[in-house]
Design an enzyme around this catalytic site. Structure first.
Site, short mmCIF file in Angstrom:
data_model
loop_
_atom_site.label_atom_id
_atom_site.label_comp_id
_atom_site.label_asym_id
_atom_site.label_seq_id
_atom_site.Cartn_x
_atom_site.Cartn_y
_atom_site.Cartn_z
N ASP A 110 39.26 6.67 27.39
CA ASP A 110 38.74 7.77 28.11
C ASP A 110 39.89 9.20 27.49
OD1 ASP A 110 36.41 6.88 28.64
OD2 ASP A 110 37.22 6.61 30.86
P1 NAP Z 1 40.22 3.84 30.61
O1 NAP Z 1 39.04 5.17 30.16
O2 NAP Z 1 39.85 3.04 31.36
O3 NAP Z 1 40.19 2.10 29.35
C1 NAP Z 1 41.42 1.84 29.58
C2 NAP Z 1 40.98 0.65 28.59
O4 NAP Z 1 41.67 -0.37 28.74
C3 NAP Z 1 39.60 0.00 28.40
O5 NAP Z 1 38.65 0.25 27.03
C4 NAP Z 1 39.41 -1.20 27.50
O6 NAP Z 1 38.95 -1.92 27.14
C5 NAP Z 1 41.35 -1.47 27.83
N1 NAP Z 1 41.77 -3.13 27.74
C6 NAP Z 1 41.31 -3.29 29.39
N2 NAP Z 1 42.46 -4.22 30.02
C7 NAP Z 1 43.31 -4.52 28.49
C8 NAP Z 1 44.19 -5.64 28.03
N3 NAP Z 1 44.41 -6.19 28.63
N4 NAP Z 1 44.59 -5.08 27.21
C9 NAP Z 1 44.05 -4.12 26.11
N5 NAP Z 1 43.84 -3.38 26.10
C10 NAP Z 1 43.05 -3.78 28.00
O7 NAP Z 1 41.59 4.04 30.84
P2 NAP Z 1 41.86 5.14 30.36
O8 NAP Z 1 42.55 5.79 28.71
O9 NAP Z 1 44.37 5.14 30.77
O10 NAP Z 1 41.33 6.77 31.40
C11 NAP Z 1 41.88 6.77 32.82
C12 NAP Z 1 40.71 7.14 33.06
O11 NAP Z 1 40.64 6.59 34.23
C13 NAP Z 1 39.33 8.23 33.18
O12 NAP Z 1 38.20 8.63 32.52
C14 NAP Z 1 40.07 8.87 34.08
O13 NAP Z 1 39.32 10.29 33.98
C15 NAP Z 1 39.97 8.10 35.13
N6 NAP Z 1 40.67 7.94 36.39
C16 NAP Z 1 42.37 7.81 36.50
C17 NAP Z 1 42.71 9.08 36.85
C18 NAP Z 1 44.17 8.51 38.11
O14 NAP Z 1 45.03 9.71 38.79
N7 NAP Z 1 45.09 8.70 36.86
C19 NAP Z 1 42.06 8.70 38.96
C20 NAP Z 1 40.44 8.65 38.82
C21 NAP Z 1 40.14 7.59 37.56
P3 NAP Z 1 38.66 -3.37 26.25
O15 NAP Z 1 37.49 -4.10 27.95
O16 NAP Z 1 37.72 -3.77 25.32
O17 NAP Z 1 39.91 -4.36 26.49
#
Ligand code: NAP
Length: 476
Positions: A403
């Protein structure tokens, strides 16, 4: 009303001195948490402040039952230390939820114990009764809400929103009326019956459950931060009731920092707190997969690559920006990534890391992981600093991030993440994305980046794939 500590003014001078020292350490420790370089030290300083506050409370002339408190300290230590030591980084949000909830529960129980000890609050001043009841209601909401947040994140409960529809809103209003009504009856001395207090505890408990059950598992980190702020406020209220300055200061710091953190997380996702509380975002299927891909060109295709090709691309780059995300944390790939960066640096490639404020599942998640692998702090670049660098970056290596790199946030007003600030990796000359499949991330939507002609996908587990690339770089 008996107090656990005498008024601050009446405390012996050395106890006052210890309290003031502990407040100073809380505030100084907190100020050190603003950067990864000083965060660990800040945590230790604040913990030392808390230890001093506990010792000062125990040494106070009115400390009360030493044996009972010692038993509480021993039980807390036996449960808390191994839990905190063994928790995985990806499970940190649920541990924070649990510890935070216990704080709220403790506040509610203190209020109940005081009510029982006094046979009702008829003879107690309103200046004590009001904060006690406020702390009880908010603490109880926080305890039960935090338990639901824990259960959702631990997958003991389904992550999807659980709601009773309109009935639930009516029930919530009814429960609020019961909690406030019973509080008014107790505060005005109209009743000294314990059943009224139990009605407050039960209605606040149900309110906590009804508040968190409709929120999708994916929004839990923000909810936990909000409940954390609630617990802080309830502890501060209890501090006012018990005339314990230390509890007031610590509670207000937790309340204020929890509120600021909640706002920052909501802003970094471009969402309002009411929108999060209303639920329905990334709640395990509430947003249809593909819902954000409205801008994808007809017949868009994805280009996959191999570790060997990725190694060549990376080795001959001048600047590589590594973009870590939640998948890197799940795979525990931080050490493998550091190893790859070392190999690239040996070949004269400049390596930087782009840190999005909400990459991963809690604030600072990526900083903590990369610091664990000894990545130099000056290579960690905040979003605002690294975005202008992408146009002069040869390769952006996106590892388990989704994301936070999705261009739909800038270009598709229909996308649920429209307006969320992102890492503009699509402005680099080329992009390599490591993830296991085309599955969406947290927000449950497709990522246009994967269909961009300069993007190549390396499908696999982050740790394994990065290790393979490193092997290929070494073999070049
Ligand atoms: P993300 O959008 O959740 O994407 C993570 C990606 O990691 C997934 O598409 C998944 O795809 C891949 N993945 C999972 N396990 C894996 C593995 N073992 N090896 C390789 N890839 C793997 O993560 P992000 O880009 O870090 O974004 C964070 C999200 O969390 C945002 O939408 C944010 O708003 C939300 N959030 C964050 C917080 C905070 O404080 N950090 C709090 C609330 C919400 P596959 O399944 O295809 O591997």
């Amino acid at each position: 009303m008996p107090t656990l500590a005498t008024s601050f003014v009446q405390e012996p001078d050395f106890i006052k001195g210890l309290y003031i020292l502990s407040f100073a350490l809380f505030i100084y420790g907190l100020s050190q948490l603003t950067g990864p370089r000083t965060a660990v030290r800040g945590n230790r300083i604040a913990a030392a402040g808390m230890l001093i506050a506990v010792v000062a409370t125990l040494l106070s002339p009115d400390a009360g039952e030493w044996v009972l408190m010692a038993i509480g300290l021993v039980i807390g230590t036996i449960v808390g230390v191994p839990a905190a030591r063994s928790v995985r980084m990806t499970a940190m949000p649920q541990m924070v939820a649990l510890f935070n909830g216990v704080g709220g529960g403790a506040v509610a129980l203190i209020a109940w114990a005081e009510f029982r000890a006094e046979d009702g609050f008829a003879a107690t001043s309103l200046a004590v009764v009001i904060p006690t009841l406020f702390g009880c209601v908010i603490g109880s909401i926080s305890f039960w809400g935090s338990l639901v947040a824990f259960a959702k994140l631990q997958e003991l409960l389904p992550g999807r929103p659980i709601t009773l529809g309109r009935v639930q809103q009516l029930l919530s209003v009814l429960l609020l009326v019961v909690a406030v009504g019973a509080s008014v009856l107790i505060a005005t001395g109209s009743t000294t019956e314990e059943i009224a207090f139990i009605a407050i505890l039960v209605s606040a408990a149900l309110l906590g459950l009804f508040m968190v059950l409709p929120i999708g598992g994916a929004d839990m980190p923000v909810v936990i931060s909000l409940l954390n702020a609630f617990t802080g406020l309830s502890a501060a209220a209890t501090g006012i009731a018990l005339d314990n300055t230390s509890l007031i200061v610590a509670g207000m710091i937790v309340g204020a920092s929890g509120t600021i953190l909640t706002n920052l997380m909501a802003a970094a996702m471009n969402r309002s707190i009411p929108n999060i509380i209303a639920g329905g975002f990334g709640g395990g299927g509430t947003v249809a997969a593909g819902g954000g891909a409205a801008g994808l060109p007809e017949g868009a295709t994805v280009r996959s690559t191999s570790a060997a090709d990725a190694a060549i691309q990376l080795s001959y780059a001048r600047q590589v920006v590594i973009v870590p995300g939640y998948g890197l944390a799940v795979a525990q790939a931080q050490h493998a990534v550091r190893e790859l960066a070392r190999e690239l640096e040996k070949r004269g490639v400049e390596v930087k890391y782009a840190i999005h404020p909400v990459a991963g599942r809690m604030p600072g998640h990526m900083n903590v992981l990369l610091a664990e692998a000894d990545v130099p702090y000056d290579q960690l670049k905040e979003m605002d600093d690294i975005n202008p660098e992408f146009p002069r970056t040869d390769v952006a290596l996106v590892i388990g991030a989704n994301d936070v790199t999705n261009p739909a946030a800038n270009s598709s007003p229909d996308s649920p993440i429209y307006g969320m600030p992102i890492l503009e990796v699509n402005k680099s000359d080329s992009v390599i994305v490591i993830k296991r499949s085309m599955s969406p991330g947290f927000a449950g939507i497709d990522n246009e980046l994967y269909y961009d002609e300069k993007t190549s996908m390396l499908f696999g587990d982050a740790k394994g794939a990065v290790g393979e690339i490193t092997g290929e770089v070494q073999a070049l």
